[in-house]
Design a protein around this motif. Sequence first.
Motif, short mmCIF file in Angstrom:
data_model
loop_
_atom_site.label_atom_id
_atom_site.label_comp_id
_atom_site.label_asym_id
_atom_site.label_seq_id
_atom_site.Cartn_x
_atom_site.Cartn_y
_atom_site.Cartn_z
N MET A 31 0.87 -1.17 0.00
CA MET A 31 0.00 0.00 0.00
C MET A 31 0.90 1.22 0.00
N PRO A 32 0.45 2.32 -0.56
CA PRO A 32 1.29 3.52 -0.53
C PRO A 32 1.43 4.04 0.90
N LYS A 33 2.58 4.67 1.16
CA LYS A 33 2.80 5.22 2.49
C LYS A 33 1.85 6.38 2.73
N ILE A 34 1.57 6.61 4.00
CA ILE A 34 0.66 7.68 4.37
C ILE A 34 1.46 8.82 4.98
N GLY A 35 1.12 10.02 4.62
CA GLY A 35 1.73 11.19 5.23
C GLY A 35 2.99 11.63 4.50
N PRO A 36 3.54 12.74 4.93
CA PRO A 36 4.75 13.26 4.27
C PRO A 36 5.97 12.42 4.63
N GLY A 37 6.88 12.33 3.69
CA GLY A 37 8.14 11.65 3.99
C GLY A 37 8.16 10.33 3.39
#
Length: 118
Positions: free
Chosen positions: A112-118
């Motif tokens: 799954m794609p990462k969540i949030g900045p960074g």
Amino acid sequence: MDYVGGSLKLKNVKKKPLKKKKKDSKKLAEKVQEHSSRDKSPLEENGVSTYQMLRSKDTDSAMPMTEAQKHFESVQEQRLLQKAKNERLKTHKDRIDEYNRLLESQSEHFDMPKIGPG
């Protein structure tokens, strides 16, 4: 021009009002009494509900807890309190970082794609 909503009206045709059926309240009351008397058990008629009867059976057959059971309950409660304390101290950013680390450790099947900045 006045707009009147509703169905189309035909000229020179008078609309007959619909007659409502009158319900016989005596028959209805008899049916309700039959159903209520049929559903009740003899204990419920005496004022003892099924719930109270089952509850009394549970308390009669309950055995006192052993030392091991008491210890198990106390350890479980302590763990639950510790877990709640740790969760309360986490910020939203900490939770997101932990979730992203979890996603990185899983195989690509769960990618799954990462969540949030960074």
